[in-house]
Write an enzyme that holds these catalytic residues in place. Structure first.
Site, PDB file in Angstrom:
ATOM      1  N   ARG A  12       0.842  -1.201   0.000  1.00 56.11           N
ATOM      2  CA  ARG A  12       0.000   0.000   0.000  1.00 56.11           C
ATOM      3  C   ARG A  12       0.871   1.243   0.000  1.00 56.11           C
ATOM      4  O   ARG A  12       2.037   1.207   0.378  1.00 56.11           O
ATOM      5  CB  ARG A  12      -0.923   0.026   1.222  1.00 56.11           C
ATOM      6  N   GLY A  13       0.293   2.368  -0.388  1.00 60.69           N
ATOM      7  CA  GLY A  13       0.930   3.669  -0.255  1.00 60.69           C
ATOM      8  C   GLY A  13       2.295   3.768  -0.902  1.00 60.69           C
ATOM      9  O   GLY A  13       2.499   3.348  -2.050  1.00 60.69           O
ATOM     10  N   ASN A  82      10.587  -0.160   4.305  1.00 60.91           N
ATOM     11  CA  ASN A  82       9.533   0.856   4.254  1.00 60.91           C
ATOM     12  C   ASN A  82       8.472   0.670   5.331  1.00 60.91           C
ATOM     13  O   ASN A  82       7.763   1.612   5.663  1.00 60.91           O
ATOM     14  CB  ASN A  82       8.877   0.813   2.869  1.00 60.91           C
ATOM     15  N   ALA A  83       8.357  -0.522   5.896  1.00 65.64           N
ATOM     16  CA  ALA A  83       7.284  -0.802   6.859  1.00 65.64           C
ATOM     17  C   ALA A  83       7.353   0.149   8.049  1.00 65.64           C
ATOM     18  O   ALA A  83       8.417   0.387   8.612  1.00 65.64           O
ATOM     19  CB  ALA A  83       7.380  -2.249   7.342  1.00 65.64           C
ATOM     20  N   ASP A  88       0.581   7.776  17.748  1.00 63.09           N
ATOM     21  CA  ASP A  88       0.879   9.139  18.170  1.00 63.09           C
ATOM     22  C   ASP A  88       0.262   9.491  19.518  1.00 63.09           C
ATOM     23  O   ASP A  88      -0.794   8.974  19.901  1.00 63.09           O
ATOM     24  CB  ASP A  88       0.384  10.133  17.125  1.00 63.09           C
ATOM     25  N   TYR A 147       7.700   7.830  17.125  1.00 59.54           N
ATOM     26  CA  TYR A 147       7.916   7.791  15.675  1.00 59.54           C
ATOM     27  C   TYR A 147       9.171   8.573  15.288  1.00 59.54           C
ATOM     28  O   TYR A 147       9.996   8.099  14.490  1.00 59.54           O
ATOM     29  CB  TYR A 147       6.688   8.372  14.976  1.00 59.54           C
ATOM     30  N   GLY A 178       8.911  13.859   3.069  1.00 51.65           N
ATOM     31  CA  GLY A 178       8.089  14.820   3.767  1.00 51.65           C
ATOM     32  C   GLY A 178       6.657  14.301   3.817  1.00 51.65           C
ATOM     33  O   GLY A 178       6.429  13.092   3.894  1.00 51.65           O
TER      34      GLY A 178
END
Length: 240
Positions: A12-13, A82-83, A88, A147, A178
C-alpha cells in the site's frame, strides 16, 4: 536472471509505489506485508508481483520469511525497509506499548531485515539497502516522540551500516520523505493538513511515485558511489 528486491510494507501507499517502480526497472519484486490480506492480494494481482506475509518486527519471522524468499525466488540483493506504523500521542499520554511497538516495527524491522540479507549481499559483492526515514526523524514533531525517535534511529543506522558494506559493493542509504499524499496523511484532520501544506515551499503534498523514483535511483547500478546518504524528498519543508 533479475535481481530480487524485497520491499517491506510494500502493498500500500509509498511501499506499493516503490514495488511498481522497481518492477519497471527490471527487478523481481517481493512485497512484504503485515496484516491487510485484501490489499496484498490486490497489489499482487494488479502489479504482478509476489507478496509475502510476515511481521518485520519479529526477528525469527523475518529470518524465516527471507529464507523462504531465497529458496523460492532467489537470493535477496535489494531490501527497501519501508514498513512503519504510528501510535501518536504526547509523552504524558503515551503508553510503553505505544513506544515499544513503533520502535519494534519501524526501527527493529530495519535491523531484522539487514540481519537476514546483508551477509549474503557482502558475500556476493553487491547489494542495495534503502531505509525509509522521515522528515519527522530529522526535525521532530509534536506528539511523535516514538515515531521521531525510530525514524531518527533509521538515519543513524543507515550511516553506520553503510561503513560495513562499502568495500563489499553493498550500499546503504535512506530517504526521508516529507508529507506524502497517502492514507496515513489523509487521516490527518483537514485544518491540520492545511497548516502542514502551508509550510511546504512547493505548496503541495508529495506523491508516492516521487519517493519511489528516488528509491529506484538508489537501487540502480548508477548509484554505486552513493552510500551512507539521506535523500530528503520533502518539497523544501526541511532543508537539512
Amino acid at each position: 536472471m533479475a535481481r530480487v528486491a524485497v520491499v517491506t510494507g510494500g502493498t500500500r501507499g509509498i511501499g506499493r509505489a516503490i514495488c511498481q517502480q522497481l518492477k519497471s526497472d527490471g527487478f523481481s519484486v517481493v512485497a512484504n506485508y503485515g496484516g491487510n490480506d485484501e490489499a496484498a492480494q490486490q497489489c499482487a494481482d494488479e502489479l504482478g508481483i509476489e507478496v509475502r506475509k510476515f511481521d518485520v518486527g519479529d526477528h525469527d519471522a523475518v529470518l524465516a520469511g527471507c529464507a523462504a524468499i531465497t529458496s523460492d525466488i532467489g537470493e535477496v540483493d535489494i531490501v527497501v525497509n519501508n514498513a512503519g506504523i504510528t501510535r501518536d500521542g504526547t509523552l504524558h499520554k503515551m503508553s510503553y506499548d505505544d513506544w515499544h511497538e513503533v520502535m519494534r516495527i519501524n526501527l527493529g524491522g530495519c535491523f531484522n531485515m539487514a540481519k537476514a540479507c546483508f551477509p549474503g549481499m557482502r558475500e556476493r559483492g553487491w547489494g542495495r539497502i534503502v531505509n525509509i526515514g522521515s522528515i519527522n526523524g530529522q526535525a521532530g514533531q509534536y506528539g511523535q516522540v516514538n515515531y521521531a525517535a525510530a525514524k531518527s534511529g533509521i538515519h543513524g543506522f543507515t550511516k553506520a551500516l553503510a561503513q560495513e558494506g562499502a568495500r563489499s559493493g553493498v550500499t546503504v542509504n535512506a530517504i526521508a520523505p516529507g508529507y506524502i499524499d497517502t492514507d496515513m496523511v489523509a487521516a490527518v484532520p483537514e485544518p491540520v493538513l492545511e497548516k502542514i501544506v502551508a509550510k511546504i515551499p512547493v505548496g503541495r503534498l508529495g506523491q508516492a511515485e516521487e519517493i519511489a523514483r528516488g528509491v529506484g535511483f538508489l537501487c540502480s547500478e548508477e548509484a554505486g558511489f552513493v552510500t551512507g546518504s539521506t535523500m530528503s524528498i520533502n518539497g523544501g519543508q526541511h532543508m537539512y
